[in-house]
Write an enzyme that holds these catalytic residues in place. Structure first.
Site, PDB file in Angstrom:
ATOM      1  N   GLU A 166       0.829  -1.218   0.000  1.00 60.23           N
ATOM      2  CA  GLU A 166       0.000   0.000   0.000  1.00 60.23           C
ATOM      3  C   GLU A 166       0.858   1.261   0.000  1.00 60.23           C
ATOM      4  O   GLU A 166       0.595   2.204  -0.743  1.00 60.23           O
ATOM      5  CB  GLU A 166      -0.967  -0.007   1.192  1.00 60.23           C
ATOM      6  CG  GLU A 166      -1.971  -1.154   1.182  1.00 60.23           C
ATOM      7  CD  GLU A 166      -2.720  -1.319  -0.129  1.00 60.23           C
ATOM      8  OE1 GLU A 166      -2.921  -0.329  -0.841  1.00 60.23           O
ATOM      9  OE2 GLU A 166      -3.083  -2.462  -0.461  1.00 60.23           O
ATOM     10  N   HIS A 261      -4.944  -6.173 -11.246  1.00 54.44           N
ATOM     11  CA  HIS A 261      -4.370  -7.200 -10.365  1.00 54.44           C
ATOM     12  C   HIS A 261      -4.212  -8.535 -11.091  1.00 54.44           C
ATOM     13  O   HIS A 261      -3.650  -9.469 -10.542  1.00 54.44           O
ATOM     14  CB  HIS A 261      -5.246  -7.440  -9.143  1.00 54.44           C
ATOM     15  CG  HIS A 261      -5.518  -6.216  -8.334  1.00 54.44           C
ATOM     16  ND1 HIS A 261      -6.485  -5.298  -8.678  1.00 54.44           N
ATOM     17  CD2 HIS A 261      -4.947  -5.753  -7.201  1.00 54.44           C
ATOM     18  CE1 HIS A 261      -6.511  -4.328  -7.765  1.00 54.44           C
ATOM     19  NE2 HIS A 261      -5.579  -4.572  -6.877  1.00 54.44           N
TER      20      HIS A 261
END
Ligand SMILES: [Zn+2]
Length: 341
Positions: A166, A261
């Protein structure tokens, strides 16, 4: 001004599949459905803001200040500030603060980078977001972590590579600014996995040969493990059945229009192959090559796999002119993943 993204860890299609899985308890399925709704809400907010709030956020600090906020299961950011998170009785708060500081130390020690913006920007995280929220997020300004539903996903701060992932979205935002769709979006996701995994290996002092190269191994809950899933993604073997979110491992299997992703598995595997071929620690040589490409003035927001690959080859040569093995390892990795001919 670089473009920012609302970048999550778990893709929407995986959450949708779980929400339709009748073998899971209704509570878990509902958590997945609600997480998809919340994630869509995040993206709408970001689109409406159009990065306007990013102006003038340059800070100058020797080391970044780490802030942790407690959402107490609300969804209004950032939540209540936690005064001294590193000594908090709340294990999530303590872990979030310590691991975020460790990621900042990793960037400083290995790449000489001072926080996401290289100017010591404050690193803020909100924990206990929503109810059983099944994701982690960089929203363009801060990190957000859900507690997970406890069955498929555990507390998202439990995997240190997730925190590295992140925070790295923030680094990408301030450097190449990779646009979060298509190949550049998949690269954006891959960069977060590469640096998240490198951080995990750096903390455990693992070599590329001894590392497991798994993403999210420590956030897999008992129901996920019972179904045979040991991780969200596996950089060494992106299509393996033990991945909750399997991916293609070479460019011949690139999914047109696929989730960021999904196609990130291709550059993920290239990084892993190059690091293994070089030997030693991933962050010492190949990590520096990838960082060099990410921060290169030649990197562009719309950069695709081939352009990024060519950049890593050129940077490997310029960083290690006397050590041809690094460039050879990088070339071979992009050949094997069929990104470069
Ligand atoms: Zn991500």
């Amino acid at each position: 001004m670089k473009s920012s993204c609302t970048c999550s860890l778990v893709p929407e299609h995986v959450l949708e599949k779980l929400s339709a899985d009748t073998s899971l308890p209704p509570r878990v399925r509902l958590a997945c459905t609600e997480t998809v709704k919340a994630d869509r809400g995040f993206r709408k907010v970001r689109t409406a803001q159009k990065d306007a709030t990013f102006a003038g956020t340059v800070t100058l600090a020797v080391t970044p200040t780490i802030l942790v906020y407690d959402e107490r299961h609300s969804q209004t950011l950032p939540g209540a500030p936690i005064p001294s998170p590193t000594v908090s009785d709340d294990a999530t708060a303590k872990r979030c603060a310590l691991e975020t500081a460790a990621v900042a130390s990793f960037y400083q020690a290995v790449f000489g980078r001072n926080s996401v913006d290289d100017h010591g920007a404050t690193l803020a995280s909100s924990i206990h977001y929503g109810n059983s929220y099944n994701n982690a997020m960089w929203n363009g300004h801060q990190m957000i972590y859900g507690d997970g539903d406890g069955q498929i996903f555990l507390d998202f701060t439990a995997s240190n590579d997730v925190i590295g992932h992140e925070l790295t979205h923030g680094v990408t935002q301030h450097t190449a600014g990779l646009i979060y769709s298509g190949e550049s979006g998949a690269l954006n996701e891959s960069i977060s996995d590469c640096f998240g995994s490198m951080f995990r290996q750096w903390q455990a002092n693992q070599t590329s040969a001894t590392a497991d190269w798994l993403i999210g191994a420590s956030i897999m809950g008992p129901a996920a493990v019972a179904k045979g899933y040991t991780c969200l993604r596996d950089m060494a073997s992106p299509g393996a059945t033990h991945c909750l979110s399997p991916q293609p491992g070479d460019y011949a299997h690139y999914v047109p229009g696929g989730d960021v992703h999904t196609n990130s598995g291709i550059p993920n595997r290239a990084f892993c192959l190059a690091a293994k071929a070089c030997g030693g620690n991933s962050w010492t040589k190949v990590g520096k090559v990838w960082y060099g490409a990410l921060t290169s003035p030649k990197a562009t927001p719309g950069m695709g796999f081939k352009k990024f690959a060519a950049l890593t080859v050129a940077i490997a040569k310029s960083l290690y002119p006397m050590d041809g093995t690094v460039q050879a390892a990088v070339v071979s990795a992009w050949n094997t993943t069929r990104v470069l001919p």
